[in-house]
Scaffold this active site. Sequence first.
Site, short mmCIF file in Angstrom:
data_model
loop_
_atom_site.label_atom_id
_atom_site.label_comp_id
_atom_site.label_asym_id
_atom_site.label_seq_id
_atom_site.Cartn_x
_atom_site.Cartn_y
_atom_site.Cartn_z
N ASN A 134 0.80 -1.24 0.00
CA ASN A 134 0.00 0.00 0.00
C ASN A 134 0.83 1.28 0.00
OD1 ASN A 134 -2.71 -0.77 -0.05
ND2 ASN A 134 -2.56 -1.53 2.05
N ASP A 162 -10.94 -6.11 -2.06
CA ASP A 162 -12.19 -5.35 -1.92
C ASP A 162 -13.33 -6.09 -2.63
OD1 ASP A 162 -10.84 -2.49 -1.12
OD2 ASP A 162 -9.69 -3.52 -2.65
N ARG A 165 -14.28 -9.07 -0.57
CA ARG A 165 -15.01 -8.62 0.62
C ARG A 165 -16.46 -8.27 0.27
NH1 ARG A 165 -9.98 -4.78 2.70
NH2 ARG A 165 -9.01 -6.35 4.03
N HIS A 190 -7.79 1.26 -4.03
CA HIS A 190 -7.85 0.32 -2.88
C HIS A 190 -7.73 1.14 -1.60
CE1 HIS A 190 -7.35 -2.89 -0.10
NE2 HIS A 190 -6.16 -2.45 0.24
N1 NAD Z 1 -3.74 -4.23 -1.65
C1 NAD Z 1 -4.27 -4.89 -0.61
O1 NAD Z 1 -5.44 -5.32 -0.69
C2 NAD Z 1 -3.50 -5.14 0.65
C3 NAD Z 1 -4.04 -5.96 1.65
C4 NAD Z 1 -3.30 -6.20 2.80
C5 NAD Z 1 -2.05 -5.64 2.95
N2 NAD Z 1 -1.56 -4.84 1.99
C6 NAD Z 1 -0.23 -4.22 2.09
O2 NAD Z 1 0.77 -5.21 1.78
C7 NAD Z 1 2.01 -4.81 2.31
C8 NAD Z 1 2.67 -5.96 3.04
O3 NAD Z 1 1.93 -6.35 4.17
P1 NAD Z 1 2.46 -7.42 5.21
O4 NAD Z 1 1.39 -7.57 6.21
O5 NAD Z 1 3.00 -8.62 4.52
O6 NAD Z 1 3.65 -6.59 5.89
P2 NAD Z 1 4.90 -7.13 6.72
O7 NAD Z 1 5.51 -5.98 7.41
O8 NAD Z 1 4.53 -8.35 7.52
O9 NAD Z 1 5.88 -7.61 5.58
C9 NAD Z 1 6.42 -6.73 4.68
C10 NAD Z 1 7.78 -7.29 4.32
O10 NAD Z 1 8.28 -6.50 3.27
C11 NAD Z 1 9.65 -6.35 3.48
N3 NAD Z 1 10.09 -5.18 2.73
C12 NAD Z 1 9.96 -3.87 3.05
N4 NAD Z 1 10.52 -3.11 2.11
C13 NAD Z 1 10.98 -3.95 1.17
C14 NAD Z 1 11.67 -3.75 -0.05
N5 NAD Z 1 12.01 -2.53 -0.46
N6 NAD Z 1 12.01 -4.83 -0.78
C15 NAD Z 1 11.69 -6.08 -0.36
N7 NAD Z 1 11.05 -6.32 0.80
C16 NAD Z 1 10.69 -5.26 1.54
C17 NAD Z 1 9.80 -6.21 4.98
O11 NAD Z 1 11.12 -6.51 5.41
C18 NAD Z 1 8.77 -7.22 5.47
O12 NAD Z 1 9.35 -8.50 5.68
C19 NAD Z 1 1.68 -3.60 3.20
O13 NAD Z 1 1.94 -2.43 2.47
C20 NAD Z 1 0.19 -3.74 3.43
O14 NAD Z 1 -0.40 -2.51 3.75
C21 NAD Z 1 -2.25 -4.59 0.84
O1 LMR Z 2 -6.06 -1.48 5.15
C1 LMR Z 2 -4.87 -1.80 5.20
O2 LMR Z 2 -3.98 -1.05 5.58
C2 LMR Z 2 -4.48 -3.20 4.81
C3 LMR Z 2 -5.08 -3.62 3.54
O3 LMR Z 2 -4.98 -2.68 2.53
C4 LMR Z 2 -6.50 -4.07 3.69
O4 LMR Z 2 -7.37 -3.57 2.97
O5 LMR Z 2 -6.75 -4.96 4.53
#
Ligand code: NAD
Ligand code: LMR
Length: 329
Positions: A134, A162, A165, A190
Amino acid sequence: MAKTPMRVAVTGAAGQIGYSLLFRIANGDMLGKDQPVILQLLEIPDEKAQKALKGVMMEIDDCAFPLLAGMTAHADPMTAFKDADVALLVGARPRGPGMERKDLLEANAQIFTVQGKALDAVASRNVKVLVVGNPANTNAYIAMKSAPSLPAKNFTAMLRLDHNRALSQIAAKVGKPVASIEKLCVWGNHSPTMYADYRFATIDGKSVKETINDAVWNSDTFLPTVGKRGAAIIEARGLSSAASAANAAIDHVRDWVLGTNGKWTTMGIPSDGSYGIPEGTMFGFPVTTENGEYKIVQGLEIDAFSQERINITLKELTEEREGVKHLLP
Ligand SMILES: NC(=O)c1ccc[n+]([C@@H]2O[C@H](COP(=O)([O-])OP(=O)(O)OC[C@H]3O[C@@H](n4cnc5c(N)ncnc54)[C@H](O)[C@@H]3O)[C@@H](O)[C@H]2O)c1
Ligand SMILES: O=C(O)C[C@H](O)C(=O)O
């Protein structure tokens, strides 16, 4: 004859989403049960993260997945993305309790500039990129703009969580299985401004809108529930959604690669100008997919309520884009 393995690069591979995602990719859930895969896993060049990645790889080894044709760990996107056929850009800083997604914009923009350039330099020219980290739409936009030699259409953002959901909420409301719902879509970013639109949806062939027949439920319950679901999960778990996000990423790429057989789904894609969304804007659209290509569902009527919702989410995306303009090439 066995298929040639596909190279799948995953960033943030030792993170929460990675832990739910990698095993399913190696199991064939994303690219098919007859498609061998090579995992190219990227983590930050930090001892703890690299050690955690090694641990995850040990567990993947211990699953003895028949489709896993190779697996490598990386600390540099230039090696992680080499010849990648699919790149899942998950690694980013996740949102914590009380944080707004916009707070993450600047820090994460840096990551996606570097990774877009690396994809441009070393990935397959047909690489399919899904940005999960994100703010996903704007990060995908940054990666796309940082990779001028790759087709813009190869870059997508994840709206599928989304979409899923919204499917679940509708199924619960009407008391029917999710599998009976078709023609749902989610427009826009998103973020809580996304517009989940069930006006065209059918359930066992009947109109969802007419079945529900409750505009107040739509605007006051359904849309806020779907829009704020990410925050609700953070509030409940103390961590952002992970298994459901990984599942949505698998759904997104599987449908992109293997096709939807005429059914609608939602993908965040660079606009071609359809529905008045400025060209290049990374926007959630209803799409169908075939032969590895997506196509926007055309000709849908946009009523006043829908136009208002689309304008709100577009405005937010335009502002996010303005906020990172100085970082783009
Ligand atoms: N689009 C969506 O629907 C959605 C849904 C849920 C989470 N997310 C997003 O996904 C991302 C990851 O979430 P998570 O829960 O796995 O987080 P997390 O913190 O558990 O894992 C993220 C990982 O990315 C690594 N990282 C950070 N910068 C990096 C880089 N430049 N290169 C490679 N690795 C890198 C970190 O070391 C960490 O291990 C977050 O931005 C979260 O907000 C998006
Ligand atoms: O909302 C967030 O930060 C995490 C993720 O994008 C989600 O929709 O669950």
